[in-house]
Motif scaffolding. Structure first.
Motif, PDB file in Angstrom:
ATOM      1  N   HIS A   1      31.940  11.470 -25.848  1.00  0.00           N
ATOM      2  CA  HIS A   1      31.432  10.653 -24.586  1.00  0.00           C
ATOM      3  C   HIS A   1      31.841   9.167 -24.161  1.00  0.00           C
ATOM      4  O   HIS A   1      31.715   8.540 -25.726  1.00  0.00           O
ATOM      5  N   THR A   2      31.964   8.609 -23.363  1.00  0.00           N
ATOM      6  CA  THR A   2      32.489   7.483 -23.253  1.00  0.00           C
ATOM      7  C   THR A   2      31.356   6.537 -22.660  1.00  0.00           C
ATOM      8  O   THR A   2      30.361   6.880 -21.859  1.00  0.00           O
ATOM      9  N   CYS A   3      30.859   5.602 -23.300  1.00  0.00           N
ATOM     10  CA  CYS A   3      29.693   4.500 -23.049  1.00  0.00           C
ATOM     11  C   CYS A   3      29.935   3.973 -22.048  1.00  0.00           C
ATOM     12  O   CYS A   3      31.058   3.326 -21.557  1.00  0.00           O
ATOM     13  N   ASP A   7      32.801   1.461 -21.751  1.00  0.00           N
ATOM     14  CA  ASP A   7      34.004   2.265 -21.374  1.00  0.00           C
ATOM     15  C   ASP A   7      34.683   2.448 -22.760  1.00  0.00           C
ATOM     16  O   ASP A   7      36.057   2.982 -22.530  1.00  0.00           O
ATOM     17  N   LYS A   8      34.141   2.517 -23.683  1.00  0.00           N
ATOM     18  CA  LYS A   8      34.854   2.804 -25.043  1.00  0.00           C
ATOM     19  C   LYS A   8      34.242   4.075 -25.445  1.00  0.00           C
ATOM     20  O   LYS A   8      33.092   4.677 -25.220  1.00  0.00           O
ATOM     21  N   LEU A   9      35.043   4.709 -26.283  1.00  0.00           N
ATOM     22  CA  LEU A   9      34.655   6.169 -26.741  1.00  0.00           C
ATOM     23  C   LEU A   9      33.331   6.091 -27.876  1.00  0.00           C
ATOM     24  O   LEU A   9      33.386   5.236 -28.719  1.00  0.00           O
ATOM     25  N   ALA A  11      29.312   7.027 -27.393  1.00  0.00           N
ATOM     26  CA  ALA A  11      27.926   6.436 -26.774  1.00  0.00           C
ATOM     27  C   ALA A  11      26.530   6.734 -27.433  1.00  0.00           C
ATOM     28  O   ALA A  11      26.366   7.286 -28.186  1.00  0.00           O
ATOM     29  N   THR A  16      24.116  10.474 -22.618  1.00  0.00           N
ATOM     30  CA  THR A  16      24.671  11.782 -22.783  1.00  0.00           C
ATOM     31  C   THR A  16      23.924  12.695 -22.075  1.00  0.00           C
ATOM     32  O   THR A  16      24.388  13.898 -21.923  1.00  0.00           O
TER      33      THR A  16
END
Length: 240
Positions: A1-3, A7-9, A11, A16
């Protein structure tokens, strides 16, 4: 999931899940617990807390650090100053606590052990009288040093000791009152339930030692009324 925040991998767990029955703006905070607790014990404790306070579990949104913090961004190399900037500001911390309220409870096994340890109330009171935050333990000694320095810069160690002492006393009183309410609901008829009377007597005795005199008197009167009705006024358990 992306935070969704950077916007980084990677989260936080809370980012989620979806649906108002599963996630929402926190209205309570669970700020302290032992890492040795099992997740099912935490869940069970929160369920009991909701039942005791007549809250809808599906509308009770709990902030808990390991579910709400993005642990992908936290490791042993994060500078203490970074955490200080986030949590060390009195205004920020104060707004968090006052806006979401608090939950204080304990797993059933620990609660049972505490209820059964009424006879050792003096030991508990002596321990509370010796509350010393300077003796607290931390997984990293450097963190402890920095946190204590932060405390000294703000309220000071002595004042925090008093705050912690009062908070623990208040929490114990809360647990005792919840236990009484739970037993009352489970009892078929409290007016003739001598086990319930014994519990009320013990709770009243502890509350009196914790200086909650009005509540103590209420509990003791409940116990007395039941014993008089079931055992009679001349019975040793009633007279004493």
């Amino acid at each position: 999931h992306t935070c969704p925040r950077d916007d980084k991998l990677g989260a936080a767990y809370v980012d989620t899940i979806q649906g108002e029955d599963f996630v929402g703006t926190a209205n309570v905070i669970l700020g302290s617990y032992c890492w040795s607790y099992r997740i099912k014990d935490i869940v069970k404790t929160l369920e009991e807390k909701c039942e005791a306070n007549e809250r809808d579990p599906k509308q009770t949104y709990v902030w808990i650090c390991f579910l709400c913090n993005n642990l992908h961004r936290v490791d042993n190399h994060v500078p203490f100053e970074q955490f200080r900037d986030i949590f060390g500001t009195g205004d920020i911390f104060g707004s968090i606590v006052t806006s979401v309220g608090t939950i204080w409870s304990m797993p059933a096994e620990q609660k049972k052990a505490m209820i059964e340890s009424f006879s050792h109330i003096d030991s508990l009171l002596n321990a509370l009288a010796k509350t010393t935050v300077e003796n607290a333990k931390a997984s990293r000694e450097e963190d402890k040093k920095n946190i204590l320095a932060l405390v000294e810069e703000s309220v000071g160690h002595a004042e925090l000791n008093i705050i912690v002492n009062k908070s623990v006393r208040k929490s114990i009183i809360g647990v005792l009152k919840e236990e009484e309410q739970l037993r009352a609901r489970e009892s078929g008829d409290t007016s003739t339930d001598t086990d319930y009377a014994f519990l009320c007597y013990n709770i009243g005795s502890v509350l009196s030692r914790l200086d909650d005199l009005n509540e103590a008197l209420e509990m003791l009167n409940k116990a007395l009324a039941i014993c008089e009705k079931v055992l009679g006024k001349e019975h040793p358990n009633t007279a004493t």
